[in-house]
Design a protein around this motif. Structure first.
Motif, PDB file in Angstrom:
ATOM      1  N   UNK C  79      27.999  35.143  32.860  1.00  0.00           N
ATOM      2  CA  UNK C  79      28.591  34.037  32.114  1.00  0.00           C
ATOM      3  C   UNK C  79      29.959  33.583  32.626  1.00  0.00           C
ATOM      4  N   UNK C  82      30.808  30.221  34.388  1.00  0.00           N
ATOM      5  CA  UNK C  82      31.068  28.947  33.701  1.00  0.00           C
ATOM      6  C   UNK C  82      32.553  28.711  33.434  1.00  0.00           C
ATOM      7  N   UNK C  87      29.133  22.540  32.601  1.00  0.00           N
ATOM      8  CA  UNK C  87      27.699  22.284  32.584  1.00  0.00           C
ATOM      9  C   UNK C  87      27.364  21.011  31.824  1.00  0.00           C
ATOM     10  N   UNK C  88      28.300  20.075  31.863  1.00  0.00           N
ATOM     11  CA  UNK C  88      28.058  18.776  31.237  1.00  0.00           C
ATOM     12  C   UNK C  88      27.739  17.729  32.317  1.00  0.00           C
ATOM     13  N   UNK C 224      16.013  35.605  30.262  1.00  0.00           N
ATOM     14  CA  UNK C 224      15.358  34.443  29.641  1.00  0.00           C
ATOM     15  C   UNK C 224      16.401  33.365  29.323  1.00  0.00           C
ATOM     16  N   UNK C 228      16.833  29.550  31.036  1.00  0.00           N
ATOM     17  CA  UNK C 228      16.961  28.371  30.177  1.00  0.00           C
ATOM     18  C   UNK C 228      18.190  27.564  30.580  1.00  0.00           C
ATOM     19  N   UNK C 229      19.279  28.253  30.858  1.00  0.00           N
ATOM     20  CA  UNK C 229      20.505  27.575  31.294  1.00  0.00           C
ATOM     21  C   UNK C 229      20.272  26.743  32.564  1.00  0.00           C
ATOM     22  N   UNK C 232      18.145  23.783  31.851  1.00  0.00           N
ATOM     23  CA  UNK C 232      18.874  22.781  31.060  1.00  0.00           C
ATOM     24  C   UNK C 232      19.824  21.994  31.954  1.00  0.00           C
TER      25      UNK C 232
END
Lengths: 304, 304, 304, 304
Positions: C79, C82, C87-88, C224, C228-229, C232
Motif C-alpha cells: 500500500x 500509493x 489513483x485518480x 484479491x 481489484x485495485x 479499477x
C-alpha cells in the motif's frame, strides 16, 4: 518639433494598415461602425491641442472607461481598493475565470473584466449611481456637457453579457461583490457604452499626465502617488494580453477598448488618444498601435 | 450469505467512524441535520429488500438526483445528449470553471455541477417542468407517492447559488444552455432538494441494476446500452474527485450527494443506498464509504 | 456461445475501419509498422484460448507494460506505493506537467507517464533491474521464454525522450524520485519497448482476471484486494483521455499502448488482447476499440 | 538635490526593515550570507557615482545576469530572438511549466527561468562560451577585471537544478533548444553565480539608461529601440510575480535576483543598484524594494 505636422504625417503612414484587422462584431451595434476611420488627438500640459483625421468623431470608449472609473474609485476609496482587486498582469489569454478561481475571486487587476466589475461595485458603494458619477466627471473634464452612453449599445452588451454575468456571480460566490449582480452589470455596461471623440478623451485624461491635477478644472483628483499607480497599471495591464508588446513598441501607459480607441499618457508632458475601429487578434486597434509606435519612436517620448 | 445479518454487522463496524467527517454546512438547512445517523438499504433483482439503521429516514438526496435526471434525459433525448455534455472524468478539484473554459462550455461529464445544469436544461426542453417529471418518476419507482422537494432547502440553495449561476451564465455564453439561467437553476435546485430514504433510493435505482428495465413498474426506461452508459459514468465520475478511490475500494458504480447519501449499483444483482451525513474532505459520506467498502470486500460483489 | 466464431466475425466487422486512424509516428521504429494488421486473442480462466487474425504477431506493447509493472511493484511494496503516485483519473489532455505542478510532484495515477516513471523508480528500489524483473515475469507468465525488448525502439524512445526527462527531473525536484533520472528513463523505455503478441499478452494478464492468482504458474501475485485495485485503475485511467469513452462503450478495465495494443480484463472470466497499429486522436487503437466494443455488446460481458 | 545625502538618509529609513524577509535558502552557499547587509549605488549619465552602506560588497547577482545576457544576445541576434522567447508578463506564480505547456515550449519572457535558458541557448549559438562572453563584458563595463563566477555556487545550483533541467528538457521536446541540456544549464548556472557589488552593477547597467550607448566604453551595444525593449521587459517582467507592485511603487524598470540584488534604470538619467539579502515571499529584496520606493517617491524620478 511641429506636432501637428508630425501627426498628419503619421496618419498618412498608418492609413495603409486599413483592413489588417477586424471591427469588433460580438454585438451588432459595434459591428456596424464604418471600418475606415482614424483619428489622433494630443493635449499637452502647456495647453496645446493637436488633432487630425477623425479626431472629432465620437466612438464607443468601451474598456477605456475602466481607466477613468479606476481613478474615480481610487480617489474615493484610497488604498483599501487594492484589497478587492490586484495590480499584477493577468498574463494569460484565458485568464478571466481560470485565474479568478485560482485566486479565490480577487481579480488580478482592474482592467480585466472581472477587475472592472469589482471596481464598479466599489464605486456603487461610494457614489450610488457609479455610471452617473463617471458621466458627470467626463463631461466636466472633456468640456463636452452632452456626452452620454449609447443606450442601444448598453442594452446590446447586456443581452450578450453572459460571460460578464458569470464573472460577477463567481466573484459574488467568493464574497467579493457587495451589490446585486444585475446592478453592477448595468452600471458597468453603461460605462462601456459611453461615446467620446479622441479630442475629448485626450483632454479628459490630462490629469493622469499631470500627477493627478487636472489642468482643465484645477482639481487635484489623485495624489501624485495615486496618479503613478494608475499609469503603472495602465502600462502593465492596459492592453489585454499585449501589455508587453505595447511596453516594447510604444513604451507608454496605454488603455485600449474594443471600440478601437487607445488612450496613452506621457507623464509630465501630454495625453494622446488614437482611434480606428479595426482590431488585431488581441483586441487592440491596428492603426492606433501603429500610430502610437511611430509617435514615440519619432519623438523619443517613450518612458523607457 | 445472510445479507440482513451482514449489513447489521457492517453497521456496527462503521459506527466508530462517527465524527471523522463534517456535516455539509454551506447552507443552514443542511448544517442542522443530526450528525450521528447511518442507514443502509439493499434491493435485489429477485425482490428482496434489506435495511438497517436509519434506512427509513428521509434526507436531502442532493447530487444523487443527477443520476436519475441523467437517466430520464438520456431516455428522452438519446445519444445526442452527449453533444452537450461529455462523459470523461473531470480530474481536478478546481474543475468546474477552469475546465469549462478550456473546453468551450461543454462540461466534462453530467455529474459535475456544470454538466448537471446542462442535463437539466435538456430535460426542460423535453419535459417542460423537468423537476416535476423527476418527482413523478421517483414517486412511481420508489413506491412513495408523497416524495417531495424541501422548499426551504431549495430556496436556501438558490440564495447561496452564485457559483452555479456563474456556471450557467458561462455555459450560456458558449451557447450551451437553451433556457433562461433562472429557470434552469430553479429546476436544478429543486431536484437537489428532494428528500428520500435509503430504502426509497435503493428501490428507485433498481432499473440501473437490471439493464434499464424496472422490476417495480415493468417499464424499460433505458436500453441495455444506455443503462451501461449511466453505470459507467457513475463509476468514473460519480463521486467528485474520489472516483479513483471509490473504484479502488468499493469497485461499483456509485453516485454521492453532499446530503450524505451514496447510491451504488451491482449490475445484474442489486442496488444499495447508504446514508450518513458526515462528509470527508472530498464531499462523500465517511460512514457510507466505509460501509460500501466492507460490503464489497466481504461479499466479493465488486465488479472488478 | 462459440467464442472462436464470434471473434472471427468481429474481425470481419472491424476490418473496414482500417485507415480511420494513424500509426504512431513520433519515432521511426514505430512509424514503420505495417498499418493493416489486426489481432485478437482471449484466454479464459477455464483454460481455453481463442485467437484470430494477427494474434501471433509480436508488437511493441508500450504503455501496456505499465499495467504489469504496477502489479509487480504493488506486490513488492504494498500500500505504501500509493504515497508516491495517486489513483485518480488525470482528466485533461495537457495533464502531465500542469497537473504535476499543481500537485507537487505526485502524479495523478500510475498510467500517465509521470506515474509510470515513479512506479519504475519504486521498482528499481525493490528489484534493482526493474526491467529485467518484468521481462522474466512476462516470459514465465506468457510461456514465451524469448520475449525481449526491442533495443532499437528503446534507443529511439530515449533519443526522443525529452518530455519524459522533463517529467522525471520535475518529480525529482519535488523529491519524488529516488534514483538518477537516466537510470529510471532507461528502465522505463526498455519496458515500453518489449514486444509481445496478443496471445502472449492475454495469457500474461490472466492473473488480473483471477483475483491475483495466475492459472499459468499457480502463483498468487496479488491479493484479491490488490487485483481489484489494478483493475479499477485500468478502468478509470488505462486509456489516456478516453477512460470515460472506454467505460461507456467497452465497460471493462483496459490498458492501451501507442503500439496499437489493448489489454482488457473480465474479472472472474477471461483476459482479452486486441491489436491494430492505427490509433485514434487520443492514442488508442481504432480497430481494437471497435472490436472490444462489439465483443462486450454481443456477449453482454461488460462489468456494468 | 544632494543624492549622496538622500541615499544615506534612505539607508537609515530602511534598516528597520531587517528581518522582515528571509535569505534564500535553497542552496547552502546562498543561505550562509550574513543577512544584515544593505548597499545602494547610483551612477548618473553625467558621470557621478554615489554609494552607501555595503555598496562595495560583492554578492551573487543571480537573475540580474538575465538582463545583461538578454542585452548581449539581442545585440548579436536582433529581432529574431523574439521568435524563441516572448515578451509578455507571465502572470502566474506557477508559471514556468504550466504556461510553457500551454504555449508549446515558447517561454513567456526572457526573465522567467525558461526564457533565460532559451536566451542562454541562443547566446551559445552566437558566442560559443556564452558565460565567458558575459563575464568579459561585465568586467569591461564595470571596470572590475577580476569579476568572476563563484564556482561553489554554480556547482550547488547545478546539484539542485532538477527544476531547471525539467524546463530545459521540456523546451527541447518542443524543439526550442538547440544545444544539449547539460551545456545550457552549465552556462546558465555560471551566469547566475557571478558576484558583483552594487557599485559595479550600477556602472555596468549605464548603457540601459543611455539608450544603448555605454558611457564607460563608448560602445553602442544596443540600438535606441533595443534599449527601450530591454527596459520595457524589465518593467513588465523583471521582478517575478511582483512586476505590478514594482511598477506601482517604484515605477522603474527593475531586475531582481534571489541573491538580494535589485538593478533599476532611469532612462536618460541614471542606473541604480540596491542589495540586501533578505527576500520577501515573492523573492525580491525587502530593503531593496523599500529603498527604491523611497528613492523614486522623494526624487519624483519615476517614469510614470
Amino acid at each position: 518639433m511641429n506636432l501637428q505636422a508630425l501627426i498628419e504625417d503619421i496618419r498618412q503612414q498608418v492609413l495603409p494598415f486599413y483592413d489588417q484587422g477586424r471591427v469588433a462584431d460580438y454585438i451588432p451595434a459595434l459591428a456596424s461602425v464604418a471600418p475606415h476611420q482614424f483619428g489622433l488627438a494630443i493635449c499637452t500640459l502647456d495647453g496645446e491641442h493637436y488633432a487630425c483625421g477623425d479626431a472629432a468623431t465620437p466612438f464607443s470608449i468601451q474598456s477605456i472607461s475602466k481607466a477613468f472609473m479606476l481613478a474615480l474609485t481610487l480617489q474615493a476609496e484610497g488604498e483599501t481598493l487594492w484589497r478587492h482587486v490586484g495590480k499584477e498582469p493577468s498574463g494569460n489569454p484565458f485568464n478571466s475565470l481560470v485565474q479568478l478561481e485560482y485566486e479565490h475571486g480577487i481579480p488580478r487587476n482592474p482592467f480585466i473584466n472581472a477587475g472592472a466589475l469589482v471596481v464598479t461595485d466599489r464605486a456603487i458603494r461610494h457614489f450610488g449611481a457609479a455610471h452617473g458619477r463617471l458621466l458627470d466627471w467626463l463631461r466636466a473634464e472633456s468640456g463636452a456637457p452632452r456626452l452620454s452612453a449609447n443606450e442601444q449599445i448598453a442594452a446590446s452588451e447586456r443581452e450578450h453579457g453572459d460571460r460578464n454575468a458569470a464573472l460577477a456571480h463567481f466573484m459574488k460566490s467568493y464574497g467579493n461583490l457587495d451589490h446585486p449582480v444585475e446592478q453592477v452589470l448595468d452600471q458597468y455596461f453603461h460605462n462601456c457604452s459611453i461615446e467620446m471623440s479622441c479630442s475629448q478623451l485626450a483632454r479628459a485624461a490630462l490629469f493622469l499626465a499631470n500627477h493627478g491635477l487636472s489642468p482643465n478644472t484645477a482639481q487635484q483628483y489623485l495624489s501624485r502617488s495615486q496618479a503613478k499607480q494608475v499609469n503603472a497599471v495602465m502600462l502593465t495591464c492596459g492592453t489585454y494580453d499585449a501589455a508587453g508588446e505595447f511596453a516594447y513598441r510604444v513604451g507608454l501607459p496605454v488603455k485600449s477598448g474594443v471600440g478601437g480607441g487607445l488612450l496613452a499618457v506621457i507623464p509630465g508632458k501630454m495625453s494622446i488618444a488614437a482611434w480606428s475601429p479595426q482590431l488585431d487578434r488581441r483586441g487592440n486597434s491596428v492603426l492606433g498601435l501603429e500610430a502610437l509606435d511611430r509617435f514615440t519612436t519619432r519623438t523619443g517620448l517613450s518612458i523607457f
